[in-house]
Design an enzyme around this catalytic site. Structure first.
Site, PDB file in Angstrom:
ATOM      1  N   ARG A   1      -2.839   7.401   3.217  1.00 35.78           N
ATOM      2  CA  ARG A   1      -2.050   9.153   2.983  1.00 35.78           C
ATOM      3  C   ARG A   1      -2.603   9.600   2.407  1.00 35.78           C
ATOM      4  NH1 ARG A   1       1.513   9.408   0.434  1.00 35.78           N
ATOM      5  NH2 ARG A   1       1.812   8.149  -0.741  1.00 35.78           N
TER       6      ARG A   1
ATOM      7  N   SER B   1       3.572   0.271  -3.600  1.00 38.28           N
ATOM      8  CA  SER B   1       2.540  -1.012  -2.916  1.00 38.28           C
ATOM      9  C   SER B   1       1.997  -1.866  -3.701  1.00 38.28           C
ATOM     10  CB  SER B   1       1.487   0.247  -2.434  1.00 38.28           C
ATOM     11  OG  SER B   1       0.418  -0.450  -1.633  1.00 38.28           O
TER      12      SER B   1
ATOM     13  N   LYS C   1       6.310  -5.931  -2.851  1.00 39.09           N
ATOM     14  CA  LYS C   1       7.541  -5.737  -2.308  1.00 39.09           C
ATOM     15  C   LYS C   1       8.586  -6.033  -0.878  1.00 39.09           C
ATOM     16  CE  LYS C   1       8.485  -1.673  -1.128  1.00 39.09           C
ATOM     17  NZ  LYS C   1       7.645  -1.264  -0.093  1.00 39.09           N
ATOM     18  N   THR C   2       7.344  -6.559   0.197  1.00 43.50           N
ATOM     19  CA  THR C   2       7.371  -7.107   1.932  1.00 43.50           C
ATOM     20  C   THR C   2       7.299  -9.104   1.586  1.00 43.50           C
ATOM     21  OG1 THR C   2       6.177  -5.415   2.641  1.00 43.50           O
ATOM     22  CG2 THR C   2       5.897  -7.634   3.983  1.00 43.50           C
TER      23      THR C   2
ATOM     24  N   ARG D   1      -3.748  -3.427   7.006  1.00 44.32           N
ATOM     25  CA  ARG D   1      -2.008  -3.296   7.080  1.00 44.32           C
ATOM     26  C   ARG D   1      -2.285  -4.571   8.752  1.00 44.32           C
ATOM     27  NH1 ARG D   1       1.361  -1.443   3.498  1.00 44.32           N
ATOM     28  NH2 ARG D   1       0.493   0.390   1.585  1.00 44.32           N
TER      29      ARG D   1
END
Length: 535
Positions: free
Chosen positions: A61, A239, A243-244, A323
């Site tokens: 970002r 990040s 978490k994922t 990603r």
């Protein structure tokens, strides 16, 4: 363009300010979008059929290029500052008009999608973009409406996406050739000058963070899953904290991996897909995400592959922030409704690169508020440009400050109220380093982290004996079944206890300095729970 073409374009482009396309591809499915992407040389296929794309100079970002339009109807409620930079209405009108003119008459792809699995708290989104793979990203990432909803689809928010358009600071009032601008009054988002698709996802997250608090719903940067007893759990984390990975558990159904709302009826996913970091992804430790990253229908950003399309997930040639974007149903054990009941457990994840926080600790409600408002993790060399050899503490309030259009206390008060109302158990879990800081110690074993989490979620830690950590005031279990006791105590994991004490004091001071920025805005019990430096 003929009048017939104009008529054909009218419905898919309604609300966008763009009236004509050289070719218009509305709501195409994944196979068609892959075909167009390959035709346009936007990417190539991996050996397993995933679409591999590059995002150019922007591999993450562009936080400094995000703006919120300063409008009379919303200006008093926006948390203005570095996160939400003001853009005058006149500048937005100029940028919007120039992007609309740029899109006019080009080959365009549109996707009509939803954000919010709860119909009562859902918004309709129309994306118009020049990129076939960006349209596929949006189709994967958001909730795909049933076919019968598309005929009368009316967007609540429109995204004008022009990744190859370069903004002009002298004309558009922005800072560079890239711009991400949100107008809450016009319900429009303009994204220009960046190929990174995460801007699409996070701009809508910002919108949900704007809309939902006024409805008494807490928007959250967290993953969520459901256990065998229908017990929902939330996983907050920035990040790189896991978490994922940790929410994709074969023993629990995944609700979603990143963005959720907590309302009176329970938790619900904002999205219909996952956006997982895949650098160093392990088939052994993360089989679900690994499998989803190796199949047709997935978009891989900045992942390296050999000429035969075989992936090398350890290669950081383009970025550490590689990603995979895939529909949530690519995960085998998933809650397809995107909804769950009232969360029973709230987990706050941190990757402590200083190596001083325990692998798991119990938080009382005031401590949970403190750590939610702190949003701590630590970055290390290699994860971002400009970082040296020493870890760098990062505090992102509410675990998502770049996406908060309102003041953090708005979200903090909602979390506090929900925890008080439901009695949810709260935990701080360190997925970072142990036995020393980054470069000396080692990364926390994911096997140990999973075992500790499963014990907490199963209620096995409710009645064990705890001790109070002298530096952070955390409640650390003395013993967990099938877990070496020394793993639970970060100080004993260091070869030099005095060096641990010095590192712990340093991190305490970082917490103290960060908390001083919002200490005057919190209740007395949260102030009392705050971490304090020794006198």
């Amino acid at each position: 363009m003929t009048d017939l073409a104009n008529l054909h374009d009218a419905v898919p482009l309604a609300g966008t300010g763009v009236r004509v396309a050289a070719a218009l591809h509305a709501n195409l499915t994944a196979p068609a979008l892959v075909a167009h992407s390959l035709r346009k040389n936007e990417g190539r296929l991996s050996a397993d059929g995933a679409l591999i794309v590059r995002t150019g100079v922007h591999t993450g970002r562009s936080a400094g290029d995000k703006f919120v339009v300063d409008e009379p109807s919303t200006t008093g409620s926006v948390w203005w500052g570095k996160v939400n930079q003001r853009l005058p209405e006149s500048s937005f009108a100029m940028l919007k008009g120039r992007v609309q003119a740029y899109l006019q008459g080009r080959e365009l792809f549109t996707q009509d999608v939803y954000a919010g699995a709860d119909p009562a708290n859902r918004i309709s989104i129309r994306l118009v973009t020049t990129g076939a793979w960006h349209a596929m990203f949006a189709r994967n990432m958001f909730i795909r409406p049933p076919a019968e909803d598309l005929a009368g689809f009316v967007p609540d928010y429109v995204i004008l996406h022009a990744p190859d358009f370069e903004a002009d600071p002298a004309i558009d009032g922005v800072k560079s050739s890239s711009a991400v601008v949100l107008s809450f009054a016009e319900k429009m988002i303009v994204i220009a000058g960046t190929q990174y698709a995460g801007e699409i996802k996070k701009s809508i997250f910002t919108v949900m963070n704007w809309i939902l608090p006024e409805r008494g719903v807490l928007p959250m940067h967290c993953s969520a899953n459901i256990g065998p007893q229908e017990d929902a759990a939330l996983f907050f984390g920035l990040s790189g904290t896991g978490k994922t990975t940790l929410s994709s558990d074969p023993a629990r159904r995944l609700i979603g991996d990143d963005e959720h709302g907590w309302g009176p009826e329970g938790v619900f996913n904002f999205e219909g897909g996952c956006y997982a970091k895949v650098i160093d992804l392990s088939q052994k430790n993360e089989p679900e995400i690994w499998a989803a990253s190796h199949r047709f229908g997935t978009v891989l950003e900045n992942v390296v592959a050999d000429p035969q399309g075989r992936l090398d997930l350890t290669d950081q040639t383009y970025t550490e922030n590689t990603r995979a974007c895939y529909p949530v149903e690519f995960i085998p054990n998933v809650e397809l409704s995107g909804r769950g009941g009232t969360p029973k457990n709230v987990i706050m994840l941190t990757a402590d690169a200083f190596g001083v926080l325990p692998p798991i600790s119990r938080l009382n409600p005031a401590q949970a508020m403190y750590h939610f408002l702190s949003g701590y993790t630590a970055r290390v060399a290699g994860t971002e440009k400009g970082l040296g050899s020493e870890p760098q503490a990062t505090f992102s309030t509410c675990f998502g400050s770049p996406f908060l259009p309102r003041h953090p206390q708005v979200y903090g008060k909602l979390l506090q109220a929900f925890i008080a109302r439901t009695g949810a158990s709260c935990w701080l879990v360190n997925t970072g380093w142990t036995g020393g800081a980054y470069g000396v110690g080692k990364r926390m074993s994911i096997t140990h982290t999973r075992a500790l989490l499963r014990a907490a979620l199963a209620g096995e830690l409710d009645n064990v004996e705890y001790r109070t950590d002298p530096f952070f005031g955390l409640q650390i279990p003395l013993h967990v079944n099938n877990m070496p006791d020394e793993v639970l105590d970060p100080r004993t994991a260091w070869a030099d206890p005095a060096a641990y004490d010095l590192a712990a004091k340093g991190l305490v001071q970082r917490f103290v300095d960060n908390f001083s920025t919002f200490a005057d805005l919190v209740d007395e019990d949260v102030k009392a729970a705050a971490i304090r430096a020794a006198a």
